[in-house]
Design a protein around this motif. Structure first.
Motif: not given
Length: 364
Positions: A14-21, A85-105
């Protein structure tokens, strides 16, 4: 019933998904109608969730309930980058959203295989060790030979990936791409956000992770740094998209610019990739590559070189044709609902594209 360890994992997802958003705890709590202190406990694994709360969180976070509940594939859990929270950047969020999409796929593909609607394609793996860029280019030539491509242009890269056993999803999420191999399943996601040449190169790069392996699956990861591994896979992608041998027909260093523009058009590569491959083939020298890097060819120059402007690959098609057919077969067989069929197609079709049940041919 989930144990304490499971609830901690669910809370972390939940936390990872929240940060990715890019959402704060307060913003997510407000979205789902919870007190912020309750969300803090959920993310820490100290508070259990009922089905309604899980559904509300999945909608707010734009992930499936299964994503929040099920463990992520092992290969992803071994990757070093973890969004916090310490590594929360736009690039890190994009990477996490892609990996979430990858798992769902991955789970979409697994569901269709489990229903018997889709047949898992055997994975193609290069039989020799790859420890350098020349090895990677040889692996690309091997793949072309295996698929009967010779030195000819590749029409649909998605079809090539499917033949190799990798299921590709094209997504509007920002970033480039991601891939993983889970047992007999190989999946990848590619973003539409880059220009057409970059998108095609990304897909070829992710295919390279399957064909020659990465730090989790082959010797490539044992003896080289991550940067060297990525450089080798980039070399694989370039050679797959535009073989150097296809450019080596003229005397060394004498290829005219408009002829190279023609190659870039027919092979549908970026101009910079065409330049690098031409230099590697000896068709142009280093000084020429640098001089021709800017400005890039215009539409008028493409028209002059080949009579047409190259059409982008991986633009309108979001899922592989075999996968799309499997979704429709599963829906017609009443194995999945209408809503699930649309969801599994990832924007390839809309509600209006599906015929009404009364229009379907019912087998006796």
């Amino acid at each position: 019933m989930a144990g304490d360890q499971d609830w901690r994992r669910i809370g972390e997802q939940v936390r990872q998904a929240r940060l990715s958003m890019g959402m704060s705890q307060q913003e997510l709590a407000d979205e789902v109608g919870l007190d912020r202190t309750m969300l803090v406990k959920i993310e820490a694994g100290n508070r259990r969730l009922d089905g309604l709360e899980l559904a509300q969180l999945s909608r707010a976070l734009k992930v499936s309930m299964e994503y929040l509940i099920e463990p992520r594939p092992t290969v992803l859990s071994r990757r070093a980058a973890v969004l916090s929270e310490e590594t929360d950047t736009e690039a890190a969020r994009s990477t996490e959203r892609l990996e979430i999409a990858l798992v769902e796929w991955l789970r979409n593909v697994q569901q269709l295989v489990g229903l018997g609607a889709l047949r898992a394609t055997p994975l193609l793996r290069y039989p020799s060790s790859v420890t350098s860029e020349p090895d990677a280019r040889q692996a690309a030539r091997w793949l072309r030979q295996q698929l009967g491509l010779g030195d000819e242009p590749i029409g649909s890269l998605m079809d090539i990936c499917t033949c190799a056993g990798q299921w590709v999803l094209v997504t509007d999420l920002p970033g480039d791409g991601a891939s993983l191999i889970d047992a007999e399943f190989a999946v990848a996601v590619v973003s539409t956000k880059g220009d057409p040449g970059r998108r095609r190169a990304t897909a070829a790069h992710e295919l390279g992770h399957l064909i020659i392996g990465d730090e989790y699956s082959s010797d490539l990861g044992v003896s080289t740094s991550r940067a060297d591994r990525e450089a080798a896979i980039d070399a694989f992608a370039a050679e797959l998209l535009l073989p150097a041998d296809a450019l080596a027909s003229r005397p060394a260093g004498q290829m005219p610019r408009n002829q190279l523009i023609g190659y870039a058009a027919r092979y549908r590569t970026s101009w910079l990739l065409a330049l690098r491959q031409a230099e590697r083939a000896g068709a142009i020298d280093t000084a020429t590559r640098k001089a021709w890097s800017h400005p890039r060819p215009t539409h008028a120059e493409f028209m002059e070189a080949v009579g047409w402007v190259p059409q982008p690959d991986l633009a309108s098609v979001r899922v592989p044709p075999l996968y799309a057919q499997a979704v429709m077969d599963a829906w017609r067989a009443n194995q999945i609902t209408r809503a699930r069929a649309i969801e599994l197609m990832h924007g390839q079709i809309t509600e209006a594209d599906l015929p009404e049940e009364d229009d379907l041919e019912i087998a006796p």
